[in-house]
Design a protein around this motif. Sequence first.
Motif, PDB file in Angstrom:
ATOM      1  N   ALA A 141       0.960  -1.189  -0.018  1.00 22.42           N
ATOM      2  CA  ALA A 141       0.082   0.092  -0.124  1.00 22.42           C
ATOM      3  C   ALA A 141       0.823   1.244  -0.036  1.00 22.42           C
ATOM      4  O   ALA A 141       0.595   2.219  -0.687  1.00 22.42           O
ATOM      5  N   ALA A 142       1.968   1.209   0.838  1.00 20.61           N
ATOM      6  CA  ALA A 142       2.784   2.553   0.903  1.00 20.61           C
ATOM      7  C   ALA A 142       3.441   2.481  -0.444  1.00 20.61           C
ATOM      8  O   ALA A 142       3.569   3.619  -0.784  1.00 20.61           O
ATOM      9  N   ASP A 143       3.974   1.418  -1.122  1.00 24.35           N
ATOM     10  CA  ASP A 143       4.565   1.684  -2.411  1.00 24.35           C
ATOM     11  C   ASP A 143       3.702   1.978  -3.262  1.00 24.35           C
ATOM     12  O   ASP A 143       4.046   3.067  -4.378  1.00 24.35           O
ATOM     13  N   TYR A 144       2.484   1.535  -3.454  1.00 17.05           N
ATOM     14  CA  TYR A 144       1.422   2.083  -4.468  1.00 17.05           C
ATOM     15  C   TYR A 144       0.922   3.562  -4.305  1.00 17.05           C
ATOM     16  O   TYR A 144       1.035   4.175  -5.407  1.00 17.05           O
ATOM     17  N   PHE A 145       0.506   3.824  -3.223  1.00 17.32           N
ATOM     18  CA  PHE A 145       0.147   5.094  -3.000  1.00 17.32           C
ATOM     19  C   PHE A 145       1.197   6.272  -2.773  1.00 17.32           C
ATOM     20  O   PHE A 145       0.957   7.650  -2.707  1.00 17.32           O
ATOM     21  N   GLY A 146       2.369   5.783  -2.405  1.00 25.28           N
ATOM     22  CA  GLY A 146       3.675   6.690  -2.199  1.00 25.28           C
ATOM     23  C   GLY A 146       3.758   7.278  -0.750  1.00 25.28           C
ATOM     24  O   GLY A 146       4.302   8.410  -0.763  1.00 25.28           O
ATOM     25  N   HIS A 147       2.793   6.956  -0.147  1.00 24.92           N
ATOM     26  CA  HIS A 147       2.856   7.555   1.494  1.00 24.92           C
ATOM     27  C   HIS A 147       2.602   6.589   2.442  1.00 24.92           C
ATOM     28  O   HIS A 147       1.867   5.509   1.922  1.00 24.92           O
ATOM     29  N   SER A 148       2.491   6.738   3.538  1.00 25.64           N
ATOM     30  CA  SER A 148       1.995   5.871   4.567  1.00 25.64           C
ATOM     31  C   SER A 148       0.430   6.039   4.256  1.00 25.64           C
ATOM     32  O   SER A 148      -0.262   6.844   4.407  1.00 25.64           O
ATOM     33  N   PRO A 149      -0.104   4.563   4.236  1.00 24.91           N
ATOM     34  CA  PRO A 149      -1.392   4.779   3.659  1.00 24.91           C
ATOM     35  C   PRO A 149      -2.568   4.847   4.890  1.00 24.91           C
ATOM     36  O   PRO A 149      -2.355   4.692   5.947  1.00 24.91           O
ATOM     37  N   SER A 150      -3.616   5.512   4.235  1.00 24.00           N
ATOM     38  CA  SER A 150      -4.721   5.896   5.181  1.00 24.00           C
ATOM     39  C   SER A 150      -5.266   4.562   5.559  1.00 24.00           C
ATOM     40  O   SER A 150      -5.197   3.511   4.920  1.00 24.00           O
ATOM     41  N   PRO A 151      -6.020   4.341   6.783  1.00 20.40           N
ATOM     42  CA  PRO A 151      -6.927   3.265   6.940  1.00 20.40           C
ATOM     43  C   PRO A 151      -7.648   2.837   5.480  1.00 20.40           C
ATOM     44  O   PRO A 151      -8.046   1.467   5.529  1.00 20.40           O
ATOM     45  N   ILE A 152      -8.341   3.802   4.978  1.00 22.47           N
ATOM     46  CA  ILE A 152      -9.241   3.282   3.864  1.00 22.47           C
ATOM     47  C   ILE A 152      -8.227   2.823   2.932  1.00 22.47           C
ATOM     48  O   ILE A 152      -8.552   1.761   2.178  1.00 22.47           O
TER      49      ILE A 152
END
Length: 618
Positions: free
Chosen positions: A85-96
């Motif tokens: 999730a972090a790699d895909y979104f480029g940041h620490s992922p939100s709960p959603i």
Amino acid sequence: MNVFYEEAGAFKVGSILIDNNTSLQIEASHGKRSKIKATSVLLRFDTPPLSEFMNHAQETADRLDPDFLWECCESDTEFASNTLAADYFGHSPSPIEAAAILIMLHDAPIYFYKKGRGRYKAAPPEALKAALASRERKQRQAEQQAIYIAQLSAFTLPEAFRPQLLSLLYSPDKNSIEWKALEATCATTKLTPSKLLEKCGAIPSTHDYHLNQFLWEHFPEGIDFDEVNPENNRDNLQDLPISDVTAFSIDDATTTEIDDAFSVTPLTLGSFRIGIHIAAPALGITPASSLDKIAAQRLSTVYLPGNKITMLPATIIDHYTLGEERLCPVLSLYLNVADDFTVVSTESCIERIKITTNLRHEALEEYFNETTLRNNNLNHPFSKELRLLWDFSCKMEILRGKASDLNNEKIDYNFSIKNDRVTISERRRGSPIDKLVSELMIYVNTEWGKQLADASIAGIYRNQGGGKVKMSTSPAPHQGLGVSQYAWSSSPLRRYVDLINQRQLIALLRAEAPPYTKGSDALLIPMRDFEQAYAIYSDFQRGMERYWCLRWLLQENVHTIDAQVIKENLVRFDHLPLVARVPSLPEILPGTYVKLKISQIDLLERSLHAQFLHKQES
């Protein structure tokens, strides 16, 4: 505080009521409370509100591309969902976002293998390729199945069904899309598979439907024979002695496998000699030969109205059948009989005889019946022989303790099928023709069974005790016939056990080692198989007779019919070998005649509906 957790393979959310470290008391958005393990929790969140979380997470997951995410992963390395999730979104992922990745991974098992709570591994390229191909194939099958269902629902037979009709009707592959489509359509139309296919025009002949079902189950390779010739590899039949008796057979007009014939020769002082002559295929069909294997597989001729499936090929039957004006090899039993019809002595031999004529029931009965016997007016070329055989048969019946009444009311039925029309005629059971032939057959089967037993040569016997008939290699009484032992030997062209017993008798007469020993598989296996096959063939014959009875009711446009109550609501139709249950029948004594209304005849199900109208006057 809220939690996103996994339970029974599904993702859920709830608000924390009590946190006990190893377990949590939570409350779902609809108010249900439950206890979960702390290890089931995948993430904790405060926002968005509990009631909105799953919808937002699912919407985000739906926008994710599993192909792209799989490309981002190394196939031989496990990873945590949060890392992806972090790699895909480029940041620490939100709960959603974290929940969306988990949902996507969970919903794409062919792309990602689950390795633990929140941990996955990308599928190897070859495995993914195969899985995608399988999914595509299943999708195409589902689309094709939907097309089949639409056609079947409109009672149109899909073209792809035509080559598979027999298997769909009698032994379907329940994993095939054709069967699944048929099954699904049956569920919505409330029809059985056979009725649905009939409505689709796939069963043009109900007769062939029943016949083909029997053939599919018991003659999977078909009923035709490979081209064969009489083997005669055991004996030169031309070397057999020729008897000078005048022999004749008695059969119905459809019989081609003429197994038995008779002769009567006058002796001195009013005595005479009866010859019972049985066709001898065992002289040429040797054990384990190609012809023997054919007979051992079929075990018996199969009879059905208007047709039969013979145990042996037509060329072999023609070679051994006791046809008129032919010199035929036979196994003969001669009875020296005194003028009071007492058997003085017997003699068995292997020989050839000339069959003078084949008498047929239909023509003979005009001259040989109760009336002509009572008036002593047998105006027939074989009147003297028939009279002697009749008187002898009556004496033998009395000796067996089975003397019958000439007023016997039991009826046998004959079916004649011509141009798809059926004629059902009645013949009173125990007529002079029937008694004459049956008594001579009982005598020869009893006598030859005794000869085998006395010589300690194995044979196959038909025993009856306590009302139960069974096959056995040990001689025992047949209570129904009133004889000490009974070994079927008189129909070797039609029954395999008779062929086996004939081989044993020939060995006895020639003082040779018999081909079968009592405990051998070569004897026990055919006996067991024959008993099973004979029961199956008999059930099939009864089923086809029922079918043609229903055809006759339709053909003759019968709407009402007389019937006799057998017991409770079971009745026997008048002048037909047909029984049926009548639910509307009131409580009536057995034997009472009633009038019924006939409706709803179903030839596919071989059923009909009968309604009680009234009792018949006595």
